[in-house]
Design a protein around this motif. Structure first.
Motif, PDB file in Angstrom:
ATOM      1  N   VAL A 207       0.820  -1.206   0.000  1.00  0.00           N
ATOM      2  CA  VAL A 207       0.000   0.000   0.000  1.00  0.00           C
ATOM      3  C   VAL A 207       0.861   1.265   0.000  1.00  0.00           C
ATOM      4  N   GLN A 208       2.021   1.184   0.665  1.00  0.00           N
ATOM      5  CA  GLN A 208       2.832   2.400   0.783  1.00  0.00           C
ATOM      6  C   GLN A 208       3.790   2.606  -0.381  1.00  0.00           C
ATOM      7  N   LYS A 209       4.332   1.505  -0.921  1.00  0.00           N
ATOM      8  CA  LYS A 209       5.490   1.658  -1.791  1.00  0.00           C
ATOM      9  C   LYS A 209       5.237   1.330  -3.263  1.00  0.00           C
ATOM     10  N   THR A 210       4.090   0.765  -3.593  1.00  0.00           N
ATOM     11  CA  THR A 210       3.912   0.352  -4.985  1.00  0.00           C
ATOM     12  C   THR A 210       2.979   1.309  -5.721  1.00  0.00           C
ATOM     13  N   PRO A 211       3.037   1.306  -7.065  1.00  0.00           N
ATOM     14  CA  PRO A 211       2.111   2.144  -7.844  1.00  0.00           C
ATOM     15  C   PRO A 211       0.650   1.811  -7.525  1.00  0.00           C
ATOM     16  N   LEU A 212       0.389   0.540  -7.231  1.00  0.00           N
ATOM     17  CA  LEU A 212      -0.973   0.143  -6.890  1.00  0.00           C
ATOM     18  C   LEU A 212      -1.469   0.904  -5.664  1.00  0.00           C
ATOM     19  N   GLY A 213      -0.603   0.972  -4.641  1.00  0.00           N
ATOM     20  CA  GLY A 213      -0.987   1.679  -3.432  1.00  0.00           C
ATOM     21  C   GLY A 213      -1.200   3.151  -3.708  1.00  0.00           C
ATOM     22  N   ARG A 214      -0.353   3.696  -4.605  1.00  0.00           N
ATOM     23  CA  ARG A 214      -0.486   5.114  -4.925  1.00  0.00           C
ATOM     24  C   ARG A 214      -1.822   5.363  -5.629  1.00  0.00           C
ATOM     25  N   ALA A 215      -2.164   4.445  -6.539  1.00  0.00           N
ATOM     26  CA  ALA A 215      -3.442   4.577  -7.245  1.00  0.00           C
ATOM     27  C   ALA A 215      -4.590   4.528  -6.248  1.00  0.00           C
ATOM     28  N   GLN A 216      -4.469   3.634  -5.263  1.00  0.00           N
ATOM     29  CA  GLN A 216      -5.530   3.543  -4.258  1.00  0.00           C
ATOM     30  C   GLN A 216      -5.686   4.849  -3.500  1.00  0.00           C
ATOM     31  N   ARG A 217      -4.559   5.402  -3.115  1.00  0.00           N
ATOM     32  CA  ARG A 217      -4.646   6.648  -2.338  1.00  0.00           C
ATOM     33  C   ARG A 217      -5.175   7.789  -3.199  1.00  0.00           C
ATOM     34  N   ALA A 218      -4.817   7.766  -4.473  1.00  0.00           N
ATOM     35  CA  ALA A 218      -5.330   8.806  -5.377  1.00  0.00           C
ATOM     36  C   ALA A 218      -6.846   8.692  -5.506  1.00  0.00           C
ATOM     37  N   CYS A 219      -7.365   7.459  -5.665  1.00  0.00           N
ATOM     38  CA  CYS A 219      -8.816   7.262  -5.783  1.00  0.00           C
ATOM     39  C   CYS A 219      -9.519   7.688  -4.509  1.00  0.00           C
ATOM     40  N   GLU A 220      -8.839   7.450  -3.374  1.00  0.00           N
ATOM     41  CA  GLU A 220      -9.413   7.846  -2.100  1.00  0.00           C
ATOM     42  C   GLU A 220      -9.632   9.350  -2.051  1.00  0.00           C
ATOM     43  N   GLN A 221      -8.615  10.095  -2.533  1.00  0.00           N
ATOM     44  CA  GLN A 221      -8.699  11.553  -2.495  1.00  0.00           C
ATOM     45  C   GLN A 221      -9.774  12.064  -3.448  1.00  0.00           C
ATOM     46  N   ASP A 222      -9.748  11.590  -4.697  1.00  0.00           N
ATOM     47  CA  ASP A 222     -10.658  12.135  -5.687  1.00  0.00           C
ATOM     48  C   ASP A 222     -10.697  11.179  -6.887  1.00  0.00           C
ATOM     49  N   ALA A 223     -11.737  10.339  -6.897  1.00  0.00           N
ATOM     50  CA  ALA A 223     -11.794   9.282  -7.913  1.00  0.00           C
ATOM     51  C   ALA A 223     -11.884   9.875  -9.320  1.00  0.00           C
TER      52      ALA A 223
END
Lengths: 340, 304, 469
Positions: A207-223
């Motif tokens: 969740v912290q270090k991979t592009p997948l985790g980054r995508a998740q956090r981005a969707c969380e902020q503003d899908a």
């Protein structure tokens, strides 16, 4: 229906032992015996690990699409059933040797993670995706319907009785003994704590270090914005459901080995407790979910040991209500400011 | 001596609002005169809406006092004594004095009679235009319905009061040229109509002070002119004082009697439109210039 | 467009591929949970019983089902979209639907009695009539909270329980019986206990509504739902564990049944049958109960329709639309929410007291979370705020599930071990999901204005908000 089959899912041996030793006067025992306390601490952490693993699923889904995935508790129950069936199938072919049991457990864990993830993916695809962004109550009702569906699917396909597995890994490690009270940690408990810690580490890295985790956090902020920037939002959300379910499957397999029995209604109460854990830790926060799980596990175990085993679920629900009313942002969550 | 000094309706003193480390408003003091149209202007992020949220009770200010008066009670003579008590208002034969910072948001509207509109229009979009105006008359209707009991029994007193409420609504619908759309859902109205409906709805609460948050935003020039007429009518025919946040300088300079300029939460200018327009600090704030020399240079460039 | 309808473009390769994938997923989902059954032998040994036939059938069903759906979608997407039912029609349904329904319900027991006779009628009046009416009443009660005020309540069953236990405890308590005997005479108390306790149960439920509502009403959205769920569960768990008070799991039995305004339903000479000169039959009580719950439900409907046109009801709807705007207009939102909670809870309490009187026995089992979910599903499926919608949803969900008990003929096909009633809740869950996918805003989703100047126009559901709490 739930109530009729409710089981003692509180810590087992330690509670009963301490009750025998200390009799009715729990408080006096508390002040005099450190051992009971340590034993309960071990039991509580074990239980808390299970709650924490389920809580991550709630917290991730809430974080990313803002819905309470009501069916998550039942996904957990499904995973325990899958693990049960795999375990039984392996031991039926290979017998009950010590090595076989280890192999059976590992296979149960792996297959349960895969199958449960498939369940969660299907649920999201079928029951939630179309309702995303529509009327707010629709996904909630759909999720409640899904929860009822899963529970009754297992009841119909596997029967309404308790499903036990033969007792396994009964050995314990004696830590110390004082005043005639043994403090012990069972191999099961060691396994649960170690596996949980290991998986949390891997999960944290993803969740912290991979592009997948980054995508998740981005969707969380503003899908919407994330989609404009080329992130496949549907897939990211699907992966979130899959990850949550895989962790719930770990919890389900642990639950099965720890208590040695599972029932089709076992999703509801642990589900609500895990949700409580997610809220207590601060919904949306991953470390919060683990912290909340541990706290709920400890509170439940200590409550059962020192106050009243009958009211332990009342305690859990009361904590849920109290936290939501007085501290809705939880321990590690961000406070919400009302926008005018 | 200007009207806002002679006959103030609202007096804001040392208003400060902090959000964590951010100071949104810093030690702001100003008065709004009765019967005036007071404009609160300033660049984006100057803290204007925060001032509104403090006045209308949605935010509790970190520091500061906001006194509002009904009638001719002398603010300065009573405000210190009132501040020392635990109460939020005092009533004398000359009128009443309210400390807005001590009142919950709904009481600011219900008792102190301060109404407001919102920057991002907040209508009850699933209710009809008429229903929106009926909701605004909730409190008197609630009393007339004997807190629902009389209404449930269908007593005549309530029925008459409801008819009167519909008449009030009709009056404001005519004023705002919305009468033909009375039975349409508010969410179906075009943007300009929604803005006017929000003003009509606020007026149905019979306010003494009406706070408008960017009423001209998104209006075309014709609608903007009509708005000016409406606002003047509200002031002249209903004795309601106005406090407005506005970006459209033509509106501000055209209709306001008094302008207060904010920048970074601090007041930088306060006076008549003419005075403010020629204040170098204001020009600097708007054009982003650092000092007076630069301002003069810019003024020369733009031909002032 | 018409040409396209004549020759729908059906891409069979894609549909086939879709169906294959669906079948593969079904294999993954069901191989273990349907393909193998955990069973216990006579000496309590756990064994796995393979069920390849059932598993294969279900996977095949998924495959062909998906194939069919794919074809249907392909055909439909090339057709012109059907027009939505006009809002005028919706208003008509709401306006004329209710009187027609009421008329039907009033004659229903007599019609049933006439067609199937007293023996068969019992089931139809009790299981279908009374049972569905209880849910209609609960749905209408919850509709005030969820549909009008937009407050999501997942613990409504708690107030149902408060009402049921209030009546059960008051009516079976010896000290109260003695006290009432002195106050109004023992015979009078026995005859009128239900009618005296009914308002008390409602008031107590409303009191609990305020008590539970007060701390939670500043919460928003899903949080409010979860806290109300927690409260509902706490009340149920206390009823289970506080044995001295509620007799725990065992519940309370021999609760006095309601009398016909003082005339009991029994075979004695003071009984209902003797007084009215007809032959004694247990169906008299059932018919009477039917009319009691019908009256209670209609009271709920009448009050909530009336309230919608009063300032308090308008404030509820405004609250659902925009709470901040409400506060800016001087509406005390806390009090407004509390009234909605209390009035909704009161009707839940009435229904609970009726339930206890009808069953004669209650236990915490009747007040599980599933009941709350069922009532909420009825409200949401019916269309928030719509009274007729609640009726349709109750008939579909409660009646539809009840029908499954009647499908004994299926045993002919599936063998004697097949019990269709076992599938009730499974089908109920599937229906909840499917209906949300089909109509997320419910069956009747347009809103009728509470007041109008010239013409009453329905408000389209796209504009109506669902509330934040």
């Amino acid at each position: 229906m739930v109530a009729a089959n409710e089981k003692e899912i509180s810590a087992e041996a330690g509670v009963k032992k301490s009750r025998v030793k200390t009799g009715e006067n729990g408080w006096e025992a508390f002040s005099s015996t450190m051992e009971v306390f340590v034993q309960q601490l071990i039991n509580g952490v074990t239980l808390g690990a299970v709650y924490g693993l389920i809580a991550i699923g709630y917290t991730m889904v809430f974080g990313i699409i803002g819905m309470v995935n009501f069916a998550h508790g039942d996904v957990f129950m499904i995973s325990a059933f899958v693990a049960l069936i795999v375990f039984m199938a392996v031991t039926a072919f290979l017998g009950m040797g010590a090595g076989v049991i280890f192999l059976a457990l590992m296979l149960a864990l792996l297959i349960s993670m895969v199958v449960t993830a498939l369940y969660s993916w299907t649920i999201e695809r079928v029951a939630y995706r179309k309702l995303r962004g529509s009327f707010r109550l629709a996904p909630l009702i759909s999720a409640i319907g899904m929860s009822i569906l899963l529970m009754n699917f297992v009841q119909v396909s596997q029967g309404a009785r308790n499903k036990p597995i033969p007792p396994i890994m009964r050995d314990t490690i004696h830590l110390f003994e004082r005043n005639g009270f043994q403090v012990a940690i069972s191999y099961k408990q060691v396994m649960i704590i170690v596996v949980t810690a290991l998986l949390l580490g891997i999960f944290w890295y993803v969740v912290q270090k991979t592009p997948l985790g980054r995508a998740q956090r981005a969707c969380e902020q503003d899908a919407k914005m994330a989609a404009l920037l080329g992130i496949n939002v549907d897939r990211t959300i699907a992966v979130t459901f899959i990850m949550g379910a895989a962790l719930a499957a770990v919890a389900g397999t642990m639950f099965l080995t720890y208590y040695g029995v599972v029932h089709f209604s076992d999703g509801f109460v642990p589900g609500v407790k895990a949700f409580t854990a997610a809220v207590l830790g601060g919904i949306g926060s991953l470390p919060g979910a683990v912290l909340g799980g541990l706290l709920i596990g400890l509170i439940e175990t200590f409550w059962s040991a020192y106050f009243s085993i009958d009211y332990k679920d009342v305690a859990a629900f009361s904590i849920l209500a109290i936290v939501l009313i007085f501290m809705p942002q939880g321990l590690l969550g961000k406070p919400e400011v009302e926008k005018v | 001596m200007s009207n806002w000094e002679k006959d103030p309706i609202l007096k804001v003193e040392h208003l400060t609002m902090r959000f964590g480390g951010l100071v949104a408003i810093n030690n702001l003091s100003f008065t709004a005169g009765r019967g005036d149209i007071t404009a609160l202007i300033g660049p984006n992020g100057a803290g204007k809406t925060t001032v509104f949220n403090c006045i209308t009770g949605f935010y509790k200010p970190t520091v500061g006092r906001m006194s509002l008066r009904h009638g001719h009670i002398d603010i300065d003579a009573h405000v210190e004594a009132l501040t020392d008590t635990a109460g939020d208002s005092v009533t004398t034969p000359e009128g009443s004095l309210y400390l807005l910072e001590r009142m919950p948001d709904f009481q600011v509207s219900a008792r102190a009679k301060v109404a407001r509109t919102f920057q991002n229009i907040r209508l009850f979009s699933g209710m009809t235009v008429l229903e929106n105006l009926m909701v605004a008359q909730h409190n008197p209707l609630m009393v007339a319905s004997n807190w629902t009991l009389g209404g449930l029994l269908g007593l005549a007193g309530f029925r008459n009061r409801e008819k009167a409420a519909i008449e009030t609504a009709k009056y404001w619908l005519e004023k705002t040229k919305l009468i033909d759309r009375a039975d349409d859902p508010a969410g179906d109205l075009p943007y300009g109509d929604q803005r006017r409906l929000e003003i009509a709805r606020a007026m149905c609460t019979e306010p003494v002070l009406l706070c408008l948050d960017e009423p001209a935003a998104g209006l075309n020039p014709k609608e903007s002119l009509e708005l000016n007429t409406l606002l003047r009518a509200i002031r002249d025919d209903h004795g309601t004082s106005l406090l407005l946040i506005e970006h459209d300088m033509s509106v501000v300079m055209e209709i306001s009697d008094h302008v207060v300029v904010l920048d970074y939460g601090t007041k930088i200018s306060d006076g008549t439109p003419d005075h403010v327009q020629n204040d170098p600090k204001v020009i600097a704030a708007y054009l982003g210039a650092e000092d007076e020399a630069e301002v003069e240079k810019i003024e020369a460039e733009v031909g002032l | 467009m018409s040409e396209m309808r004549a020759t729908p473009v059906v891409n069979w390769t894609a549909i086939f591929k879709d169906a294959l994938i669906a079948a593969l997923i079904a294999v993954g989902l069901f191989a273990l949970l349907i393909g193998l059954k955990t069973d216990q032998t006579l000496n309590n040994q756990m064994v796995l019983v393979p069920r390849p036939g059932l598993f294969g059938t279900i996977v095949a069903l998924v495959f062909f089902g998906r194939l069919f759906l794919g074809y249907l979608n392909a055909v439909r997407s090339s057709e012109v979209k059907k027009k939505k039912p006009s809002s005028a029609l919706m208003i008509k349904v709401e306006k004329y639907g209710l009187p027609v329904l009421i008329g039907f319900l009033v004659v229903y027991p007599l019609v049933v009695l006439g067609t199937v006779g007293p023996q068969g009628a019992l089931k139809w009046i009790d299981n279908f009539g009374v049972q569905i009416l209880i849910y209609i009443m609960l749905g209408w009660g919850l509709n005030i909270v969820v549909g009008l005020a937009g407050l999501l309540d997942l613990g409504y069953v708690a107030f149902y329980a408060v009402g049921a236990y209030s009546y059960a405890l008051f009516a079976t308590s010896e000290p109260i019986k003695e006290f009432m005997a002195q106050l109004i005479g023992e015979g009078f108390w026995q005859a009128w206990a239900f009618w005296i306790c009914l308002p008390v149960a409602g008031i107590l439920a409303a009191f609990w509504g305020v008590l539970l509502g007060f701390p939670v009403l500043r919460l928003r959205g899903d949080y409010l739902a979860i806290v109300t769920l927690a409260f509902g569960e706490i009340i149920r768990l206390v009823l289970i564990n506080w044995v001295e008070f509620s007799n725990g799991y065992a519940g309370i039995s021999s609760i006095p049944r309601p009398s016909f305004f003082g005339v009991p339903f029994n075979a004695t000479e003071n009984g209902f049958a003797a007084k009215f000169g007809i032959e004694f039959s247990p169906i008299h009580r059932t018919i009477f109960l039917f009319y009691v719950i019908l009256a209670l439900a209609l009271l709920t409907a009448a009050v909530s329709m009336r309230l919608r046109r009063l300032p308090v009801g308008r404030a509820w709807e405004a609250l659902r639309e925009d709470e901040i705007a409400c506060r800016s207009l001087g509406i005390n939102t806390v009090n407004t929410k509390l009234t909605a909670f209390a009035i909704g809870a009161m009707f839940g309490g009435f229904a609970g007291a009726f339930f206890a009187a009808r069953q004669g026995f209650i236990s915490p089992e009747s007040f599980v979370f599933l009941e709350s979910a069922q009532i909420l599903a009825i409200v949401v499926l019916g269309g928030m705020g719509s009274l007729v919608g609640v009726v349709i949803a109750s008939v579909l969900l409660v009646g539809g599930v009840e029908i499954l008990r009647e499908l004994d003929f299926l045993k002919m096909y599936f063998g004697d071990n097949f019990d269709p009633a076992q599938y009730r809740m499974l089908i109920f869950g599937i229906c909840m999901v499917l209906m949300m996918l089909w109509k997320p805003r419910g069956l009747i989703s347009t809103r009728e204005p509470s007041v109008f100047l010239k013409e009453k126009k329905a408000v389209s559901s796209d504009l109506v908000k669902e509330g934040h709490g």
